[in-house]
Write a protein that holds these residues in place. Structure first.
Motif, short mmCIF file in Angstrom:
data_model
loop_
_atom_site.label_atom_id
_atom_site.label_comp_id
_atom_site.label_asym_id
_atom_site.label_seq_id
_atom_site.Cartn_x
_atom_site.Cartn_y
_atom_site.Cartn_z
N THR A 126 15.47 -68.78 -37.26
CA THR A 126 14.60 -69.16 -38.37
C THR A 126 13.37 -68.25 -38.38
O THR A 126 12.68 -68.15 -37.36
CB THR A 126 14.14 -70.62 -38.24
N PRO A 127 13.08 -67.57 -39.49
CA PRO A 127 11.93 -66.66 -39.53
C PRO A 127 10.62 -67.39 -39.26
O PRO A 127 10.43 -68.54 -39.65
CB PRO A 127 11.96 -66.10 -40.96
N ALA A 128 9.70 -66.70 -38.56
CA ALA A 128 8.38 -67.26 -38.30
C ALA A 128 7.59 -67.34 -39.59
O ALA A 128 7.80 -66.57 -40.53
CB ALA A 128 7.64 -66.41 -37.27
N ARG A 129 6.64 -68.28 -39.64
CA ARG A 129 5.80 -68.50 -40.81
C ARG A 129 4.48 -67.76 -40.63
O ARG A 129 3.83 -67.85 -39.60
CB ARG A 129 5.54 -70.00 -40.98
N ASP A 130 4.08 -67.01 -41.65
CA ASP A 130 2.81 -66.29 -41.60
C ASP A 130 1.65 -67.23 -41.86
O ASP A 130 1.77 -68.22 -42.59
CB ASP A 130 2.79 -65.18 -42.65
N GLY A 131 0.49 -66.92 -41.29
CA GLY A 131 -0.73 -67.66 -41.59
C GLY A 131 -0.83 -68.98 -40.86
O GLY A 131 -0.10 -69.27 -39.93
N GLU A 132 -1.80 -69.79 -41.32
CA GLU A 132 -2.05 -71.10 -40.71
C GLU A 132 -1.05 -72.13 -41.24
O GLU A 132 -0.52 -71.96 -42.32
CB GLU A 132 -3.48 -71.53 -41.04
N PRO A 133 -0.82 -73.22 -40.49
CA PRO A 133 -1.38 -73.53 -39.18
C PRO A 133 -0.63 -72.84 -38.06
O PRO A 133 0.41 -72.20 -38.29
CB PRO A 133 -1.21 -75.05 -39.10
N ALA A 134 -1.13 -73.00 -36.85
CA ALA A 134 -0.53 -72.39 -35.67
C ALA A 134 0.77 -73.11 -35.30
O ALA A 134 1.10 -74.17 -35.83
CB ALA A 134 -1.52 -72.46 -34.51
N THR A 135 1.50 -72.52 -34.38
CA THR A 135 2.68 -73.16 -33.82
C THR A 135 2.27 -74.51 -33.20
O THR A 135 1.22 -74.63 -32.58
CB THR A 135 3.32 -72.26 -32.75
#
Length: 332
Positions: A105-114
């Motif tokens: 699953t592609p990572a999400r850009d920007g906020e919020p953090a992991t």
């Protein structure tokens, strides 16, 4: 129906657990929900982290923990969940892939953090969890790999992730895809507060025959059914799902499948160190037998062995070779 490529595909929270031992006084000082799980925002997460004693970080998340156990037991697994493009996100992805679990699953850009879970463990081994879901609560349906979902024998869904709206829509779509492909749906209720908020959804899915395998503990069963008596709660649900698995901590667990009932005692251990991940690993052990068509009693025993291993050390994932341990205990 084509042969599945994966034994289990799970959708769940992608979080990193931050675990620290503490005294009872700190639980009271910080006004924590002892023994429970509380959703918190990022500001509260920072506050609790600052108050924690020295801690260790390990990748967690209920469904992800179950997959880690299943992979250790030799099953083919894949995970769908949302991390941010940050350091904790990289840690989580590395830990999943290093365990042999496919996670693309592609990572999400920007906020919020992991997301992260701040876990305070008291001397009796009880864990008090404080969860900042972070990027995980923004898993969109568009991030689903529908071909991947259709390729798993079992789609395993985490109740915790039913709370945020966006991943709830994603999981509804995943259920449709899995159903259309003739796959089974396993659902873990996760926590009583989730049932209090979304019990109507869960009860409707049970009534409509959407759930093939339901995992609950005795507290969640009581919340789901409104029955304080365990056996009364079991009676209310057992004929509505093909497989019901209900755990009872030190009192063991039961499973009822197609009218057959089996029970298992809790596996004895020298000392309970940390109960984090006990239910997750019980599910892993049970499913590892279920996908192989083992008898119900054997599936339960596998679950008890896996749960005992994880509560004998800190962290929610196995630290020993579960496959070898189960084989030794079962004499296989």
């Amino acid at each position: 129906m084509t042969e599945p490529r994966y034994d289990v595909i799970a959708i769940g929270n992608a979080v990193v657990d931050v675990i620290a031992s503490c005294e009872e006084e700190l639980i009271e000082e910080l006004q924590l929900n002892r023994g429970g799980m509380t959703l918190i925002d990022e500001a509260r997460a920072d506050e609790l982290y600052a108050a924690m004693p020295p801690a260790r970080e390990v990748s967690g998340g209920s469904a992800a923990n179950t997959l880690a156990g299943l992979s250790t037991l030799g099953l083919q697994c894949a995970f769908i969940g949302q991390v941010a493009d940050d350091q904790l996100g990289k840690v989580f992805r590395h830990d999943m892939q290093a365990t042999g679990i496919d996670f693309d699953t592609p990572a999400r850009d920007g906020e919020p953090a992991t997301g992260r879970v701040l876990i305070f463990v008291t001397p009796d081994g009880e864990r008090t969890m404080n969860t900042f879901l972070g990027a995980g609560q923004y898993l969109p349906a568009s991030a689903l790999d529908e071909e991947l979902i259709a390729s798993g024998a079992i789609l395993y869904l985490e109740g915790y992730l039913w709370d945020p709206e966006e991943p709830r829509r994603a999981m509804r779509r995943a259920i449709e895809v899995a159903r259309n492909a003739g796959r089974k749906i396993a659902f873990t209720a996760s926590e009583s507060f989730v049932i209090e908020r979304h019990g109507d959804d869960f009860r409707r899915m049970i009534e409509d025959g959407v759930i093939d395998i339901l995992f609950v503990n005795e507290h969640e069963l009581a919340t789901l059914t409104g029955e304080d008596d365990f056996e009364a709660g079991v009676a209310q649900v057992k004929d509505k799902v093909p497989v019901l698995v209900a755990t009872r901590s030190e009192k063991g667990a039961i499973a009822i499948a197609h009218g057959e009932r089996a029970e298992v005692a809790a596996e004895p251990i020298e000392k309970v160190v940390d109960t984090t991940g006990a239910g997750d690993q019980f599910a892993a052990g049970f499913l590892s037998g279920y996908v192989k068509g083992e008898p119900l009693q054997s599936c339960l025993r596998r679950g008890a062995i896996a749960a005992a291993e994880v509560i004998s050390h800190y962290g929610p994932r196995p630290e020993t070779d579960l496959k070898a341990l189960v084989g030794e205990k079962l004499g296989t």
